[in-house]
Scaffold this motif. Structure first.
Motif, PDB file in Angstrom:
ATOM      1  N   HIS A 181      17.129  39.217   9.016  1.00  0.00           N
ATOM      2  CA  HIS A 181      16.640  40.396   8.309  1.00  0.00           C
ATOM      3  C   HIS A 181      16.652  40.190   6.801  1.00  0.00           C
ATOM      4  O   HIS A 181      15.635  40.346   6.116  1.00  0.00           O
ATOM      5  CB  HIS A 181      17.517  41.588   8.698  1.00  0.00           C
ATOM      6  N   PHE A 182      17.796  39.805   6.279  1.00  0.00           N
ATOM      7  CA  PHE A 182      17.949  39.772   4.825  1.00  0.00           C
ATOM      8  C   PHE A 182      17.232  38.583   4.189  1.00  0.00           C
ATOM      9  O   PHE A 182      16.704  38.697   3.074  1.00  0.00           O
ATOM     10  CB  PHE A 182      19.427  39.755   4.441  1.00  0.00           C
ATOM     11  N   TRP A 183      17.203  37.448   4.869  1.00  0.00           N
ATOM     12  CA  TRP A 183      16.518  36.288   4.290  1.00  0.00           C
ATOM     13  C   TRP A 183      15.024  36.534   4.130  1.00  0.00           C
ATOM     14  O   TRP A 183      14.398  35.970   3.235  1.00  0.00           O
ATOM     15  CB  TRP A 183      16.784  35.048   5.122  1.00  0.00           C
ATOM     16  N   CYS A 184      14.428  37.371   5.002  1.00  0.00           N
ATOM     17  CA  CYS A 184      13.022  37.737   4.814  1.00  0.00           C
ATOM     18  C   CYS A 184      12.846  38.495   3.494  1.00  0.00           C
ATOM     19  O   CYS A 184      11.906  38.228   2.732  1.00  0.00           O
ATOM     20  CB  CYS A 184      12.530  38.603   5.973  1.00  0.00           C
ATOM     21  N   LEU A 185      13.741  39.428   3.231  1.00  0.00           N
ATOM     22  CA  LEU A 185      13.696  40.154   1.955  1.00  0.00           C
ATOM     23  C   LEU A 185      13.935  39.206   0.792  1.00  0.00           C
ATOM     24  O   LEU A 185      13.258  39.291  -0.246  1.00  0.00           O
ATOM     25  CB  LEU A 185      14.746  41.264   1.947  1.00  0.00           C
ATOM     26  N   ALA A 186      14.879  38.286   0.954  1.00  0.00           N
ATOM     27  CA  ALA A 186      15.175  37.331  -0.120  1.00  0.00           C
ATOM     28  C   ALA A 186      13.974  36.446  -0.422  1.00  0.00           C
ATOM     29  O   ALA A 186      13.749  36.070  -1.577  1.00  0.00           O
ATOM     30  CB  ALA A 186      16.380  36.478   0.267  1.00  0.00           C
ATOM     31  N   MET A 187      13.188  36.105   0.600  1.00  0.00           N
ATOM     32  CA  MET A 187      11.964  35.342   0.365  1.00  0.00           C
ATOM     33  C   MET A 187      10.945  36.175  -0.413  1.00  0.00           C
ATOM     34  O   MET A 187      10.245  35.657  -1.286  1.00  0.00           O
ATOM     35  CB  MET A 187      11.345  34.875   1.697  1.00  0.00           C
ATOM     36  N   LYS A 188      10.874  37.455  -0.095  1.00  0.00           N
ATOM     37  CA  LYS A 188       9.935  38.341  -0.783  1.00  0.00           C
ATOM     38  C   LYS A 188      10.246  38.413  -2.277  1.00  0.00           C
ATOM     39  O   LYS A 188       9.334  38.408  -3.113  1.00  0.00           O
ATOM     40  CB  LYS A 188      10.002  39.733  -0.148  1.00  0.00           C
ATOM     41  N   LEU A 215      13.921  31.350  11.548  1.00  0.00           N
ATOM     42  CA  LEU A 215      13.510  31.121  12.933  1.00  0.00           C
ATOM     43  C   LEU A 215      14.688  30.654  13.771  1.00  0.00           C
ATOM     44  O   LEU A 215      14.891  31.135  14.904  1.00  0.00           O
ATOM     45  CB  LEU A 215      12.382  30.085  12.980  1.00  0.00           C
ATOM     46  N   ALA A 216      15.486  29.732  13.249  1.00  0.00           N
ATOM     47  CA  ALA A 216      16.649  29.230  13.989  1.00  0.00           C
ATOM     48  C   ALA A 216      17.628  30.358  14.289  1.00  0.00           C
ATOM     49  O   ALA A 216      18.185  30.442  15.395  1.00  0.00           O
ATOM     50  CB  ALA A 216      17.337  28.127  13.184  1.00  0.00           C
ATOM     51  N   ASN A 217      17.818  31.240  13.318  1.00  0.00           N
ATOM     52  CA  ASN A 217      18.744  32.351  13.525  1.00  0.00           C
ATOM     53  C   ASN A 217      18.230  33.303  14.604  1.00  0.00           C
ATOM     54  O   ASN A 217      18.993  33.787  15.446  1.00  0.00           O
ATOM     55  CB  ASN A 217      18.946  33.113  12.214  1.00  0.00           C
ATOM     56  N   THR A 218      16.911  33.540  14.596  1.00  0.00           N
ATOM     57  CA  THR A 218      16.330  34.423  15.610  1.00  0.00           C
ATOM     58  C   THR A 218      16.364  33.768  16.986  1.00  0.00           C
ATOM     59  O   THR A 218      16.496  34.461  18.010  1.00  0.00           O
ATOM     60  CB  THR A 218      14.892  34.815  15.211  1.00  0.00           C
ATOM     61  N   LEU A 219      16.281  32.443  17.022  1.00  0.00           N
ATOM     62  CA  LEU A 219      16.423  31.726  18.292  1.00  0.00           C
ATOM     63  C   LEU A 219      17.844  31.838  18.844  1.00  0.00           C
ATOM     64  O   LEU A 219      18.078  31.630  20.042  1.00  0.00           O
ATOM     65  CB  LEU A 219      16.052  30.253  18.107  1.00  0.00           C
ATOM     66  N   ILE A 220      18.792  32.155  17.997  1.00  0.00           N
ATOM     67  CA  ILE A 220      20.158  32.446  18.446  1.00  0.00           C
ATOM     68  C   ILE A 220      20.273  33.919  18.840  1.00  0.00           C
ATOM     69  O   ILE A 220      20.862  34.267  19.866  1.00  0.00           O
ATOM     70  CB  ILE A 220      21.175  32.114  17.334  1.00  0.00           C
ATOM     71  N   LEU A 221      19.675  34.795  18.016  1.00  0.00           N
ATOM     72  CA  LEU A 221      19.783  36.232  18.243  1.00  0.00           C
ATOM     73  C   LEU A 221      19.195  36.657  19.583  1.00  0.00           C
ATOM     74  O   LEU A 221      19.818  37.445  20.311  1.00  0.00           O
ATOM     75  CB  LEU A 221      19.076  36.978  17.102  1.00  0.00           C
ATOM     76  N   TRP A 265       7.374  39.529   3.634  1.00  0.00           N
ATOM     77  CA  TRP A 265       7.489  40.989   3.586  1.00  0.00           C
ATOM     78  C   TRP A 265       7.004  41.611   4.890  1.00  0.00           C
ATOM     79  O   TRP A 265       7.606  42.570   5.399  1.00  0.00           O
ATOM     80  CB  TRP A 265       6.700  41.534   2.404  1.00  0.00           C
ATOM     81  N   ARG A 266       5.941  41.050   5.464  1.00  0.00           N
ATOM     82  CA  ARG A 266       5.461  41.528   6.764  1.00  0.00           C
ATOM     83  C   ARG A 266       6.517  41.274   7.842  1.00  0.00           C
ATOM     84  O   ARG A 266       6.782  42.139   8.679  1.00  0.00           O
ATOM     85  CB  ARG A 266       4.150  40.839   7.133  1.00  0.00           C
ATOM     86  N   ALA A 267       7.123  40.102   7.808  1.00  0.00           N
ATOM     87  CA  ALA A 267       8.173  39.782   8.781  1.00  0.00           C
ATOM     88  C   ALA A 267       9.382  40.683   8.592  1.00  0.00           C
ATOM     89  O   ALA A 267      10.023  41.094   9.570  1.00  0.00           O
ATOM     90  CB  ALA A 267       8.574  38.315   8.636  1.00  0.00           C
ATOM     91  N   TYR A 268       9.683  40.996   7.346  1.00  0.00           N
ATOM     92  CA  TYR A 268      10.813  41.886   7.047  1.00  0.00           C
ATOM     93  C   TYR A 268      10.582  43.264   7.662  1.00  0.00           C
ATOM     94  O   TYR A 268      11.500  43.860   8.241  1.00  0.00           O
ATOM     95  CB  TYR A 268      10.981  42.008   5.534  1.00  0.00           C
ATOM     96  N   LYS A 269       9.368  43.772   7.572  1.00  0.00           N
ATOM     97  CA  LYS A 269       9.073  45.103   8.105  1.00  0.00           C
ATOM     98  C   LYS A 269       9.111  45.132   9.632  1.00  0.00           C
ATOM     99  O   LYS A 269       9.320  46.193  10.231  1.00  0.00           O
ATOM    100  CB  LYS A 269       7.726  45.594   7.572  1.00  0.00           C
ATOM    101  N   VAL A 270       8.926  43.972  10.261  1.00  0.00           N
ATOM    102  CA  VAL A 270       9.088  43.885  11.717  1.00  0.00           C
ATOM    103  C   VAL A 270      10.569  43.782  12.078  1.00  0.00           C
ATOM    104  O   VAL A 270      11.036  44.370  13.058  1.00  0.00           O
ATOM    105  CB  VAL A 270       8.315  42.661  12.270  1.00  0.00           C
ATOM    106  N   THR A 271      11.327  43.052  11.254  1.00  0.00           N
ATOM    107  CA  THR A 271      12.746  42.825  11.526  1.00  0.00           C
ATOM    108  C   THR A 271      13.588  44.069  11.264  1.00  0.00           C
ATOM    109  O   THR A 271      14.562  44.319  11.969  1.00  0.00           O
ATOM    110  CB  THR A 271      13.261  41.666  10.630  1.00  0.00           C
ATOM    111  N   ALA A 272      13.202  44.853  10.244  1.00  0.00           N
ATOM    112  CA  ALA A 272      14.029  45.984   9.807  1.00  0.00           C
ATOM    113  C   ALA A 272      14.309  47.017  10.907  1.00  0.00           C
ATOM    114  O   ALA A 272      15.451  47.468  11.035  1.00  0.00           O
ATOM    115  CB  ALA A 272      13.387  46.642   8.590  1.00  0.00           C
ATOM    116  N   PRO A 273      13.315  47.427  11.726  1.00  0.00           N
ATOM    117  CA  PRO A 273      13.602  48.455  12.740  1.00  0.00           C
ATOM    118  C   PRO A 273      14.423  47.948  13.928  1.00  0.00           C
ATOM    119  O   PRO A 273      14.858  48.751  14.762  1.00  0.00           O
ATOM    120  CB  PRO A 273      12.208  48.889  13.217  1.00  0.00           C
TER     121      PRO A 273
END
Length: 292
Positions: A181-188, A215-221, A265-273
Motif C-alpha cells: 500500500h504505502f510503497w505505491c504512494l511513495a512511488m507517486k 509485487l513480491a510483497n503482494t505475492l506474499i499477502l 497512483w492508480r495502483a495505490y487507489k486499488v490497494t487502499a480499499p
C-alpha cells in the motif's frame, strides 16, 4: 485550536480506517473464537472511542515531529503547523493527551489486553516509525506497519480478553498489506521524499526495483490471506480475500511493466480499499460462517 485544524492533525481518514479494523475484529472475535462470546453494545462504543482517541493522538504527534520536513514536501507543506495555522506546542499537547487518554480509557472500560494493544499501536507509529525509522532506513514503513495490526488485535482482545492464534493472524494481515500500500504512494511522490531527504524505498533503489518489491510483497499477502481459512476463517472470507487480493496482484504486476508515478497512483487507489474490504469480510464471515 479551530475545529478544522484539529481534524486535520487527527487524520480522520486513518481514524475511520483503524476504527473499522478494530470493530470488525471485535465482532469477528465474538463469533469466530473457539468459545464464541456475547458482546454488549457498550463494548463496541468503547473500542470506537478508544481507537479514535489513539489514532487521532498518534497522528497529531506525527504532525508535531514532522514539522521540520513537512515544508519541504508539496503534499504536506500546507499542514496546520508549517502553514502557521496552529502552534507546534498545541499539537504536541493535544497528541499526548489523546494518546494517554486512549490507553487509560481502554484499561478501565475495556480490558487490560485491549489497552496493551492500543498502547502498542501508539508506540509503533509514533516512536518506531515516526521518530526512529522514517528518516533512517528503507524498512521504515515495513516495521511501522505493526501499528495497524495493533488496532485489529485491540478489537479482538476487547471481545475475548486475550489474543488467540486466529486473532493474531487476522491482525497481522495489516502488517503484510502495509508495504504494498504505502510503497505505491511513495512511488507517486518519490521526488518529494527525495527533497525532504526521507529514505523511502523508491528514493533509495529507484522506481523499477520498488515496483518489483511491491509485487513480491503482494505475492506474499495473497496466499497469506487465503491461508487463514486453514486457521478457522470461512468460505465467504476466502472468496472476498481471493478476489480483492487477486485484483491487487494484477495491478501490482502491471506496475512492474509501467513503474511510473501515474500508474503507481492508480495502483495505490486499488490497494487502499483492500484493508476495509478484508476486515468487513472478517465481520461478514463471523455472521455467516460457512466451512466445508
Amino acid at each position: 485550536m479551530a475545529l478544522k485544524e484539529i481534524l486535520e492533525v487527527s487524520k480522520p481518514r486513518i481514524v475511520i480506517l483503524l476504527v473499522i479494523t478494530a470493530v470488525a475484529s471485535l465482532y469477528g472475535a465474538s463469533q469466530l473464537s473457539p468459545d464464541p462470546v456475547s458482546v454488549d453494545y457498550m463494548t463496541y462504543v468503547h473500542i470506537v472511542v478508544a481507537g479514535a482517541l489513539a489514532s487521532a493522538g498518534s497522528s497529531a504527534l506525527n504532525h508535531y515531529y514532522d514539522r521540520d520536513i513537512d515544508p519541504r514536501m508539496t503534499r504536506t507543506s500546507t499542514r496546520p503547523i508549517p502553514a502557521g495555522r496552529i502552534s507546534a506546542k498545541a499539537v504536541l499537547s493535544y497528541g499526548l493527551v489523546l494518546s494517554c487518554a486512549s490507553v487509560l480509557y481502554g484499561y478501565f472500560l475495556i480490558n487490560m489486553a485491549s489497552s496493551f494493544f492500543i498502547a502498542l499501536g501508539i508506540f509503533s507509529y509514533v516512536v518506531i516509525y515516526t521518530v526512529w525509522l522514517k528518516r533512517l532506513n528503507t524498512s521504515n514503513i515495513v516495521i511501522g506497519g505493526i501499528a495497524g495490526s495493533a488496532a485489529s488485535w485491540a478489537g479482538w482482545a476487547a471481545a475475548t480478553g486475550t489474543l488467540d492464534l486466529l486473532g493474531f493472524l487476522v491482525g497481522f494481515l495489516v502488517f503484510v498489506w502495509t508495504p504494498s500500500h504505502f510503497w505505491c504512494l511513495a512511488m507517486k511522490i518519490r521526488d518529494e521524499y527525495e527533497q525532504a531527504n526521507v529514505p523511502m524505498l523508491p528514493v533509495v533503489i529507484g522506481m523499477r526495483r520498488t515496483s518489483k518489491y511491491i509485487l513480491a510483497n503482494t505475492l506474499i499477502l495473497l496466499p497469506y490471506s487465503l491461508a487463514l481459512y486453514v486457521f478457522g476463517m470461512g468460505l465467504l472470507y476466502l472468496g472476498i480475500a481471493a478476489v480483492s487480493g487477486g485484483l491487487m496482484l494484477l495491478y501490482h504486476y502491471r506496475l512492474t511493466q509501467n513503474p511510473t508515478s501515474d500508474f503507481a497512483w492508480r495502483a495505490y487507489k486499488v490497494t487502499a480499499p483492500y484493508l476495509t474490504i478484508i476486515f468487513l469480510a472478517v465481520a461478514i464471515d463471523g455472521a455467516f460462517h460457512i466451512r466445508i
